[in-house]
Design an enzyme around this catalytic site. Structure first.
Site, mmCIF file in Angstrom:
data_model
loop_
_atom_site.group_PDB
_atom_site.id
_atom_site.type_symbol
_atom_site.label_atom_id
_atom_site.label_comp_id
_atom_site.label_asym_id
_atom_site.label_seq_id
_atom_site.Cartn_x
_atom_site.Cartn_y
_atom_site.Cartn_z
ATOM 1 N N LYS A 1 -0.657 -115.950 47.549
ATOM 2 C CA LYS A 1 0.219 -117.104 47.309
ATOM 3 C C LYS A 1 0.920 -116.847 45.996
ATOM 4 O O LYS A 1 0.598 -115.875 45.316
ATOM 5 C CB LYS A 1 -0.601 -118.398 47.232
ATOM 6 C CG LYS A 1 -1.839 -118.266 46.317
ATOM 7 C CD LYS A 1 -2.726 -119.504 46.358
ATOM 8 C CE LYS A 1 -3.588 -119.588 47.585
ATOM 9 N NZ LYS A 1 -3.052 -120.488 48.616
ATOM 10 N N ARG A 2 1.884 -117.673 45.625
ATOM 11 C CA ARG A 2 2.516 -117.479 44.323
ATOM 12 C C ARG A 2 1.468 -117.568 43.214
ATOM 13 O O ARG A 2 0.434 -118.219 43.375
ATOM 14 C CB ARG A 2 3.625 -118.521 44.110
ATOM 15 C CG ARG A 2 4.891 -118.168 44.848
ATOM 16 C CD ARG A 2 5.475 -116.847 44.404
ATOM 17 N NE ARG A 2 6.085 -116.976 43.095
ATOM 18 C CZ ARG A 2 7.390 -117.005 42.871
ATOM 19 N NH1 ARG A 2 8.243 -116.870 43.874
ATOM 20 N NH2 ARG A 2 7.883 -117.141 41.658
ATOM 21 N N LYS B 1 -2.230 -120.627 58.309
ATOM 22 C CA LYS B 1 -2.039 -119.325 58.967
ATOM 23 C C LYS B 1 -3.380 -118.621 59.140
ATOM 24 O O LYS B 1 -3.683 -118.077 60.206
ATOM 25 C CB LYS B 1 -1.063 -118.462 58.154
ATOM 26 C CG LYS B 1 0.351 -119.026 58.147
ATOM 27 C CD LYS B 1 1.258 -118.461 57.052
ATOM 28 C CE LYS B 1 2.505 -119.342 56.923
ATOM 29 N NZ LYS B 1 3.268 -119.129 55.678
ATOM 30 N N THR C 1 0.374 -123.736 53.064
ATOM 31 C CA THR C 1 0.624 -123.401 54.465
ATOM 32 C C THR C 1 -0.070 -122.099 54.850
ATOM 33 O O THR C 1 -0.344 -121.878 56.038
ATOM 34 C CB THR C 1 2.137 -123.306 54.759
ATOM 35 O OG1 THR C 1 2.767 -122.622 53.686
ATOM 36 C CG2 THR C 1 2.744 -124.676 54.916
ATOM 37 N N HIS D 1 7.923 -131.800 47.669
ATOM 38 C CA HIS D 1 6.940 -130.733 47.879
ATOM 39 C C HIS D 1 5.999 -130.536 46.703
ATOM 40 O O HIS D 1 5.215 -129.590 46.698
ATOM 41 C CB HIS D 1 7.636 -129.398 48.148
ATOM 42 C CG HIS D 1 8.419 -129.370 49.413
ATOM 43 N ND1 HIS D 1 7.891 -128.918 50.599
ATOM 44 C CD2 HIS D 1 9.683 -129.758 49.680
ATOM 45 C CE1 HIS D 1 8.824 -129.010 51.552
ATOM 46 N NE2 HIS D 1 9.913 -129.525 51.012
ATOM 47 N N LYS E 1 -3.039 -122.892 40.905
ATOM 48 C CA LYS E 1 -3.641 -122.283 42.105
ATOM 49 C C LYS E 1 -4.934 -121.547 41.775
ATOM 50 O O LYS E 1 -5.683 -121.140 42.660
ATOM 51 C CB LYS E 1 -2.638 -121.348 42.785
ATOM 52 C CG LYS E 1 -1.416 -122.084 43.339
ATOM 53 C CD LYS E 1 -0.396 -121.111 43.940
ATOM 54 C CE LYS E 1 0.909 -121.774 44.344
ATOM 55 N NZ LYS E 1 0.863 -122.428 45.670
#
Ligand code: 26Q
Length: 764
Positions: free
Chosen positions: A505-506, A617, A613, A327, A511
């Site tokens: 998100k985390r 969504k 992911t 992942h 990110k």
């Protein structure tokens, strides 16, 4: 499930009486929740079915299930009936919104496991989950003075009515220094309106004896008493790390605990049923969710050899049953364990790892490229690749990076092992449940076939132009609801006519929440000094947890909270912008946010986000992506058209070249607006009693590797495209883009993903 109101209410009354000595009229929400759940468990038990034959076991340290009750009632087809039954006795289903999530996972990897279990049950694929029943899940987050604070997540205070403790399947797990009892708790995973129930088995650790009187008497000696104390500690808490490895022995104990218990259980039952050990793969296959459960390989070798198989025989079985999903390509997330640590804790398991290393050496391969143990470090990913039948990445671009970079040498050795399975999400939780009005609108146009065959959502295409007003109205209602919730929980006012620009998100440097925050300051100062006019009113919404030990991530949270304070308290910009960082972002918060967003921020540095992911969504709920060509964003653009999304920034190839001579200082000097935004970290604009903002500034501008994730490089292109998006918002064209994205989300159903796994990997 056939629903009979009378039986149901009788069951509820009975549980309320026996468990809480109360009745429907007087029960509190928790009591009612437990009684209703148990009534459903009772009524569904006799009718549960699952496919016969070979089963796949999903081994994972995390299952981020979220709230069970609404999803279970929906999948059983009794959501409305239950609501009506409760209403008939003066109670409401909505009360259960208070029930807290089961947060036994960190983020993407754990939520993926949960989506896959639901999709497999719905598709009739025999997939069961195996993991740990953590006593405390992912910490609960609050902000104090803008800093993140963590509290224990005591999820069991709500009870666990969907699980059944299965005493008869308890086993013992042995470590060098102690033996513990593993007791399984089984939770049914209901398929969507098909009567199927697969299983999620979570193990809990207990002392071998409930009360060891011998140990008690030896207490002054200490040792025995300590063993019993340690037993429960194994499952105490989920490690709150995401995409970073912590080398704590307790974490290794957790991994071995869940794996040894699961394999003893499965092998024991297989043997008891008279199964031939050499044909074990005809009955089972195992999917390893990242490296966290990879210790299963040497453990199965150990167990099979105890049964009398030779190493080569046992190895042959392992080569057929194990498969491995990666992942992440982040070096700091790839698990490596000190050889001595494993050898000390699990000598017989280590022996099997050493045998694998020896076998590898005997093959005469280049030891510089192919090793499991090197310099007294065990490389779990290498062990997994060496043994697994199939190795998969989670999006096309990610699998390509695995083949050409991360595991290049292994790919050259075993090209046939590598496959791509692009991630997916379950459309039941992520459209039907979280956005029922939109789901009903789609049903009205194309019927309900898309519920279990998401490709059919493409049938909506001819209706898109007509649907815009209804879609707008639904989105507007979802936005009002979210704004009210945010007002109540965060105390920030968001006008409903604002654009909702969301990044949830985390928290991780890669990110690039910083990129988003800096763009907000750029807009803020632009509005203030008049260089930006008629800025489209926008609410910038963040949600993220930082690993408690991740200093820079926590600094970014503090920074964004300070930016929010600055912006929200400035009357001059009030007509144009708001910033809010919601506390304790989790699955249930996501359900409220995803259906209300106008912009989905997916802005990681290209090459870093394996898949993502939440991007899927948002897309499914009719939201455009503002993103880089990273992870599954690439495939989102393939499906929906890049012209219907807002893409910016360096590509993977560009990142690779630029990184070689990258120096952000020059760009900063040439970009005064960026410079000004960065200066706020050090010029006293914000209080910085801990110095964390200064450190953040340093990480972006100075040191050996300044701006590792190219925030500065991508800034100009990002704000250009972001402004374009915000100015497009509200046009007929824009609304069509939203719906085109929704109509193109078919590929991203977890139903498709699990069917790909079943066909290409599990051979089910
Ligand atoms: C490892 C060792 C010790 C302690 C913790 C860990 C650990 C825990 C969790 C390492 C990594 C994780 C989580 C990784 C993760 O969530 N990865 C995400 O997986 C998603 C599903 O495939 C992808 O969509 C995301 O891109 C990826 O970041």
């Amino acid at each position: 499930m056939k629903f009979q109101r009378k039986n149901f209410l009788q069951d509820v009354e009975r549980f309320l009486a026996s468990d809480y000595a109360t009745d429907i009229a007087h029960a509190d929400t928790r009591e009612l929740y437990n009684a209703v759940s148990k009534a459903v468990m009772t009524e569904t038990y006799p009718a549960r079915k699952t496919r016969e034959g070979k089963r796949c076991c999903y081994f994972s340290a995390e299952f981020l299930m979220g709230r069970a009750i609404f999803n279970n009632l929906m999948n059983l087809g009794i959501l409305e009936e239950t609501g009506e039954a409760l209403a008939s006795v003066g109670r409401a289903l909505g009360e259960f919104e208070e029930v807290e999530d089961a947060a036994l996972g960190n983020g993407g990897l754990g939520r993926l496991a949960a989506c896959y279990l639901e999709s497999a049950a719905t598709m009739g694929i025999p997939l069961d989950g195996y993991g740990i029943r953590y006593r405390y899940g992912l910490f609960r987050q609050t902000f104090e003075d803008g800093y993140q604070h963590e509290e224990g997540d005591d999820w069991l205070k709500w009870g666990d009515p969907w699980s059944v403790r299965v005493e008869r399947d308890a086993v013992e797990v042995k470590f060098a220094d102690l033996t513990v009892r593993a007791v399984p708790y089984d939770m049914p995973v209901f398929g969507y309106k098909n009567g199927v129930a697969n299983n999620l088995r979570l193990w809990s650790s207990e002392p071998v004896q409930a009360f060891d009187f011998g140990a008690f008497n030896e207490m002054r000696g200490g040792r025995k008493a300590e063993e019993n104390f340690d037993a429960t500690k194994i499952c105490d808490v989920l490690y709150p790390n995401d995409n970073t490895m912590v080398g704590k022995i307790l974490r290794l104990r957790q991994q071995y605990f869940m794996i040894s218990a699961s394999l003893q259980d499965l092998l024991g039952k297989y043997k008891a049923g008279g199964g031939d050990l050499l044909a074990f793969d005809k009955a089972y296959c195992f999917q390893l969710n990242d490296t966290h459960p990879v210790i299963a390989i040497p453990e199965l070798l150990r167990l099979l050899r105890l049964e009398g198989l030779s190493f080569e025989e046992a190895f042959g079985v392992c080569r057929k049953v194990f498969n491995f999903t990666n992942h992440t390509i982040m070096a700091e997330a790839l698990e490596k364990w000190d050889s001595l640590a494993i050898a000390d804790l699990l000598p017989e398991v280590y022996e099997q790892i050493a045998c694998c290393q020896q076998r590898l050496e005997k093959e005469g391969l280049d030891p510089a490229k192919y090793f499991i143990i090197r310099d007294n470090v065990v490389h779990m990913a290498n062990l997994a690749i060496y043994v697994a039948a199939k190795v998969n990445g989670v999006a096309e671009i990610h699998t390509n990076i695995l083949k050409t970079e991360t595991f290049k040498d292994w790919y050259e050795l075993y090209p046939e092992k590598f496959v791509n399975i692009t991630n997916g999400i379950t459309p039941r939780r992520w459209l039907l449940l979280n956005n029922p009005k939109l789901a009903a609108l789609i049903d009205e146009k194309i019927g309900d076939g898309w519920h279990t065959d998401l490709k059919q959502i493409a049938k909506i295409k001819p209706f898109i132009a007509d649907m815009v007003p209804a879609f707008q109205a639904i989105k507007g209602e979802n936005k009002r609801k979210l704004a009210a919730y945010i007002k109540e929980h965060e105390g920030v006012d968001i006008p409903e006519n604002f654009i909702f620009d969301v990044q949830v998100k985390r928290l991780h440097e890669y990110k690039r929440q910083m990129l988003n925050a800096l763009s907000i300051l750029y807009f803020y100062y632009g509005i203030k000094d008049g260089t930006i006019r008629d800025f489209p009113p926008t609410a910038f919404i963040f949600g993220a947890k930082a690993a408690p030990g991740y200093y820079m991530a926590k600094a970014i949270i503090k920074f964004i909270n300070e930016v929010a304070k600055l912006v929200n308290s400035d009357g001059e910009v009030a007509p144009y912008m708001r910033v809010v960082f919601v506390q304790n972002y989790n699955v249930s918060y996501a359900e409220k946010i995803v259906c209300a967003a106008d912009v989905s921020e997916q802005i990681s540095m290209a090459g870093m986000e394996a898949s993502g992911t939440s991007n899927m969504k948002f897309m499914l709920n009719g939201t455009v992506t503002l993103g880089t060509m990273d992870g599954a964003n690439v495939e989102i653009c393939e499906e929906a058209g890049a012209e219907n999304n807002y893409i910016f920034g360096a590509t993977v190839d560009e990142v690779a070249t630029i990184k070689r001579f990258y120096w952000p200082a020059e760009i900063i000097e040439q970009t005064p607006a960026l410079k000004r935004a960065l200066e706020t970290l050090i010029d006293g604009t914000f209080p910085d009693e801990t110095g964390c903002l200064a450190k953040l500034h340093e990480s972006l501008t100075a040191g050996h590797v300044p701006d590792r994730y190219l925030v500065v490089l991508d800034f100009i292109d990002y704000v250009r495209v972001k402004e374009e998006l915000l100015r497009d918002y509200g046009s007929e064209e824009f609304w069509k883009k939203c719906l085109i994205n929704m109509s193109a989300a078919g590929k991203f159903s977890a139903d498709r993903s699990v069917q790909d796994y079943a066909r290409l990997i599990w051979d089910l």
